[in-house]
Design a protein around this motif. Structure first.
Motif, PDB file in Angstrom:
ATOM      1  N   PRO A  18     -18.128 -22.597  26.094  1.00  0.00           N
ATOM      2  CA  PRO A  18     -17.487 -23.833  26.032  1.00  0.00           C
ATOM      3  C   PRO A  18     -17.347 -24.745  27.189  1.00  0.00           C
ATOM      4  N   CYS A  64     -19.150 -28.311  27.359  1.00  0.00           N
ATOM      5  CA  CYS A  64     -18.511 -29.322  26.404  1.00  0.00           C
ATOM      6  C   CYS A  64     -16.970 -29.778  27.004  1.00  0.00           C
ATOM      7  N   LEU A  71     -22.918 -30.948  19.145  1.00  0.00           N
ATOM      8  CA  LEU A  71     -22.456 -29.529  19.341  1.00  0.00           C
ATOM      9  C   LEU A  71     -23.481 -28.631  18.823  1.00  0.00           C
ATOM     10  N   VAL A 120     -22.697 -24.774  22.511  1.00  0.00           N
ATOM     11  CA  VAL A 120     -21.336 -24.542  22.607  1.00  0.00           C
ATOM     12  C   VAL A 120     -21.035 -22.872  22.176  1.00  0.00           C
TER      13      VAL A 120
END
Length: 252
Positions: A40, A43, A141, A166
């Motif tokens: 993550p 992002c 994503l 992600v």
């Protein structure tokens, strides 16, 4: 009696395929093939630094939604989360659209009207007044392994689209052994329908003998992969969803 083996991980909190198969009283089971690890950090940083410059989001995978819900949003402030939830978000299929609605998104586009990435790309292109093209920034994503249909369609037409990984995917262990154990059950529990959802994680499975089973593909890309590996595909779902699978099972 139909006994269906689904080559996928059962989604949580509910799985639409399990729900509809239970409703139709069709015996079924799952074999998870893939394991997913959230990645993550990139992002999170982009949302913190660029949230006001991001005009819309694209997300086509339930795994990406899970990464967003479980690992990305909890690391962000409430004000950034509210901005994210109010961005237009384009997605594929009703299940992923439902996930996005459940976690808080307010402007979901595509969903049931977009069965794959190609259709979703066309839907974005068809938005009025090139709303998502001129001087607009999109954020897509994605997983570590993905098709590039959407960027290949949008970027040459002038769309400013950034792909952000992600989650990462890898095949689980003992896939062939678990598959053989399901297929080798005694006659009353014999698997007579096998549903492939993706080529990923099936390298060893496709070496099996499917002469006593009806092989179903969730979509045309997986069908092509199976046929290239000399597997006779008896049916392809019209759309990659549970309703289409039931319709196909009732026809075969």
């Amino acid at each position: 009696m139909k006994n269906v083996l689904l080559l996928k991980t059962k989604t949580t909190p509910t799985d639409p395929y399990e729900n509809i198969l239970k409703r139709e009283d069709i015996k079924h089971s799952f074999i998870p093939l893939l394991t997913h690890k959230h990645i993550p950090e990139k992002c999170i940083n982009l949302f913190k630094e660029e949230i006001d410059n991001i005009d819309y989001l694209i997300i086509t995978s339930q795994r990406a939604v899970e990464a967003l819900e479980q690992s990305i949003l909890p690391a962000l402030s409430e004000s950034i989360i509210n901005k994210i939830f109010n961005k237009p978000i384009f997605t594929v299929g009703p299940a992923t659209a439902d996930f996005l609605k459940r976690i808080g998104f307010n402007d979901i586009k595509g969903g049931i009207n977009a069965g794959n990435g190609s259709i979703l790309s066309d839907l974005i292109i068809e938005q009025p007044d090139e709303k998502y093209k001129t001087n607009k920034k999109g954020m897509f994503l994605v997983g570590e392994i993905r098709k590039d249909v959407i960027p290949r369609k949008l970027i040459p037409k002038g769309y400013d689209l950034t792909e952000v990984e992600v989650y990462a995917t890898k095949a689980m262990e003992n896939i062939k052994e678990r598959f053989d154990a399901k297929m080798d059950q005694d006659n009353e529990d014999i698997v007579n329908y096998v549903v492939f959802f993706s080529p990923q994680g099936t390298d060893d499975i496709i070496k099996s003998d499917f002469s006593n089973s009806v092989v179903i593909s969730i979509g045309p890309t997986t069908k092509d992969y199976l046929e290239k590996n000399h597997i006779n595909v008896k049916g392809v779902c019209q759309k990659p969803n549970a309703d289409s699978l039931i319709e196909l099972l009732n026809e075969l």
